[in-house]
Design an enzyme around this catalytic site. Sequence first.
Site, PDB file in Angstrom:
ATOM      1  CB  ILE A 619       7.290  -2.413   6.022  1.00  0.00           C
ATOM      2  CG1 ILE A 619       7.874  -1.441   4.982  1.00  0.00           C
ATOM      3  CG2 ILE A 619       7.617  -1.955   7.426  1.00  0.00           C
ATOM      4  CD1 ILE A 619       7.330  -0.029   5.107  1.00  0.00           C
ATOM      5  CB  ALA A 621       9.696  -7.790  -1.013  1.00  0.00           C
ATOM      6  N   GLY A 625      13.708  -4.514  -4.794  1.00  0.00           N
ATOM      7  CA  GLY A 625      14.362  -4.953  -3.561  1.00  0.00           C
ATOM      8  C   GLY A 625      13.424  -4.792  -2.383  1.00  0.00           C
ATOM      9  CE  LYS A 646       8.563   2.086  -3.539  1.00  0.00           C
ATOM     10  NZ  LYS A 646       7.967   2.369  -4.864  1.00  0.00           N
ATOM     11  CG  ASP A 739      -0.254  -0.981 -11.565  1.00  0.00           C
ATOM     12  OD1 ASP A 739      -1.326  -1.618 -11.632  1.00  0.00           O
ATOM     13  OD2 ASP A 739       0.745  -1.400 -10.964  1.00  0.00           O
TER      14      ASP A 739
END
EC number: 2.7.10.1
Length: 976
Positions: A619, A621, A625, A646, A739
């Site tokens: 779904i 990247a 990974g 993940k 972030d």
Amino acid sequence: MELQAARACFALLWGCALAAAAAAQGKEVVLLDFAAAGGELGWLTHPYGKGWDLMQNIMNDMPIYMYSVCNVMSGDQDNWLRTNWVYRGEAERIFIELKFTVRDCNSFPGGASSCKETFNLYYAESDLDYGTNFQKRLFTKIDTIAPDEITVSSDFEARHVKLNVEERSVGPLTRKGFYLAFQDIGACVALLSVRVYYKKCPELLQGLAHFPETIAGSDAPSLATVAGTCVDHAVVPPGGEEPRMHCAVDGEWLVPIGQCLCQAGYEKVEDACQACSPGFFKFEASESPCLECPEHTLPSPEGATSCECEEGFFRAPQDPASMPCTRPPSAPHYLTAVGMGAKVELRWTPPQDSGGREDIVYSVTCEQCWPESGECGPCEASVRYSEPPHGLTRTSVTVSDLEPHMNYTFTVEARNGVSGLVTSRSFRTASVSINQTEPPKVRLEGRSTTSLSVSWSIPPPQQSRVWKYEVTYRKKGDSNSYNVRRTEGFSVTLDDLAPDTTYLVQVQALTQEGQGAGSKVHEFQTLSPEGSGNLAVIGGVAVGVVLLLVLAGVGFFIHRRRKNQRARQSPEDVYFSKSEQLKPLKTYVDPHTYEDPNQAVLKFTTEIHPSCVTRQKVIGAGEFGEVYKGMLKTSSGKKEVPVAIKTLKAGYTEKQRVDFLGEAGIMGQFSHHNIIRLEGVISKYKPMMIITEYMENGALDKFLREKDGEFSVLQLVGMLRGIAAGMKYLANMNYVHRDLAARNILVNSNLVCKVSDFGLSRVLEDDPEATYTTSGGKIPIRWTAPEAISYRKFTSASDVWSFGIVMWEVMTYGERPYWELSNHEVMKAINDGFRLPTPMDCPSAIYQLMMQCWQQERARRPKFADIVSILDKLIRAPDSLKTLADFDPRVSIRLPSTSGSEGVPFRTVSEWLESIKMQQYTEHFMAAGYTAIEKVVQMTNDDIKRIGVRLPGHQKRIAYSLLGLKDQVNTVGIPI
């Protein structure tokens, strides 16, 4: 002679280009076709014998006819060619297709000064055929027909005639029939084909609705609305719109609205609804196919809307028809009752047969029996359970306050969603005898001003089981402290008590099995000495003075300590010297402080075996990974839940491994409704994985762009409240996100927003060269506070700035902050005082909160606790959201809605629509005749709705963009 030769040459060469006609869209009904008539129409020429002449030529053994005229050497030509009377029928607008050639006037001697290269097209309506009676005054001019290409002398030499095709339309027509007429005023023309037709929207079957053949309307800008009829066994869904389509003037179906769905018991097969096959069912009108009858149901007949349950199986009222039928569970397994003094701990294992359901709960009931009389009765009122005894989901419970020398029987019943549909019960019982001592009987033996003497007694048979007695006492009204004395005797003197004070006293026997039942709590008061009134006042004053001195000393010490702390802090740290730091909250621990990151993973996360995880599809990247959607088996192994996985890519470096595990170590410390939940990690096998809860709607920014205009303001504010609550939790744990952006907020199926992405690198704190770089790429300049960009000072206050940007993203449905400005331009604009303008339809209170988050001085920004409180108040008072902030579309819609990349007006409507992200409506504009910018700028709000723009947000976006578009068009002087 030369003119006759020219006309003959046209007759020989015209067929070379005749096949270039394009097929018309829609269904065409031909009223007149000169080429197909083979010269048998006998049209009227005026004046007779002059001007237009019918000519014949043989091509491929077939006669070909045309009308031509070439009187270019004589001036004042007025030659007419009139068709026969044409019956209009049901046509409202007719289309006239002409195929013709025109010779270049320069190809004649002397240039033929009276020569023309155009001719005129006329029409006249009438209810009768006038025969040969020709009257010019009855005819109305349609247009002057000019060729796109003329045939020059070199074309004759190459035997190549240039064929022109022109089409005109006339409408609305109101009489029974009409004539067409062609006027020559001195051209050399060959009329090869005249085709007159009208258009229909063809019969159509779409969306399980039938639309009849419909005559195209006569008014070019409008669309004729045509109601559809659902096919057999199809219906309009509840709350849905009746199927409608719009027949355009060119015979094309446009703007479908509404649909039909196959009714319950039927499924769509091509363009029809077919009954469900035996053994299948469909319980409602929907687009879904028929489903196979679930387990434990009887075979269904054809066209079934549900499947009946087998005998002994049931379906709860809230169960969907697609769920297998289930039955009540079996009794709980291995029920045990362990006595502990006056308490019993009940434990059991789940039923061996769950009945096929997961909603198993347990109910515990109690019965007590007196050994002497054998009488029994319920005991719920006299005992205390560790949690409510009905609706239990755990498999244990503790029962306390049991009476001594009593036999108890406990019944544990297992129930699920269908247990109420049967009369039988699934239960198991356990009995236990309570041999605990009876409560001691306490009495006051004596008292003084500073002591109390108490004694107690228990029945003689029980005295041998008691090894000590525990006396608990405290001042009445003081619930913060108490004293305990233990003794082997039956009395005790409590010393060092306050005069004239009431004490609460309780005695409890201690046996080898544990604590026995406690006595009642008794109130005993010490004596008041002589002059106790004055002493009490003096003592109270003295105690008060001492307390004031102590408090003053403590306050002075705290003041000096805070002053010293502030002296050690930099000016930027003032924001963090608030009182919230003094609260005893759980504090975030940075996994990078561990020498071995595996220690942090072991401490804060749950290790999952790879066999419990199934990866299904990619779904996305991430930095480390690929990210998968998958399933995770629960600890019981009977249920699977969807998760996001993940993975750490092959060939990773040691730093990547540490950062990957570090993110898991961070997430594992958080537990909040608005923070993404970590299910566990796989760190002992390859590939390493981080497993989190699965969020069905994905990233917030993409989700909002896909759902543009679909949510109410209250729903959007609710999303912001959830994000703020999650950030408040992180701030209370002293965690700075760094972030925060809509792309890092995930949304589940219930529109709950959760903060995610805790992997931003720590390199900023340690490396002065990494001002704009993290391990994952550039610092998100558009979301980052100025001080964090300039000084790498990331704080909770810089997260508040980022939250203000997220608010703007949410209210604009995922627009890019600062649009196409470069990062350098963004930083300069912010330092110059520029702030993002108010979004469209944004409540004033929300935009004011954004501006508070964007205060240049971070100490003046609100805390997340303040933000949550403000949003809660707005949600509780929805009327406060109705006052909208001032909105200027020329500033707020900064997408290039009025000019192209070079600052000039858009050349096409599609280019303009694409610039404001409304390209899905291009066909609507084209179908409604808005094919040029000059037409678009004349649109009204009603026009926007009429062409099929249904979402209010989209209507407003187009309308506001048109304001700026009109200004730009007026500025550059394009006529409208």
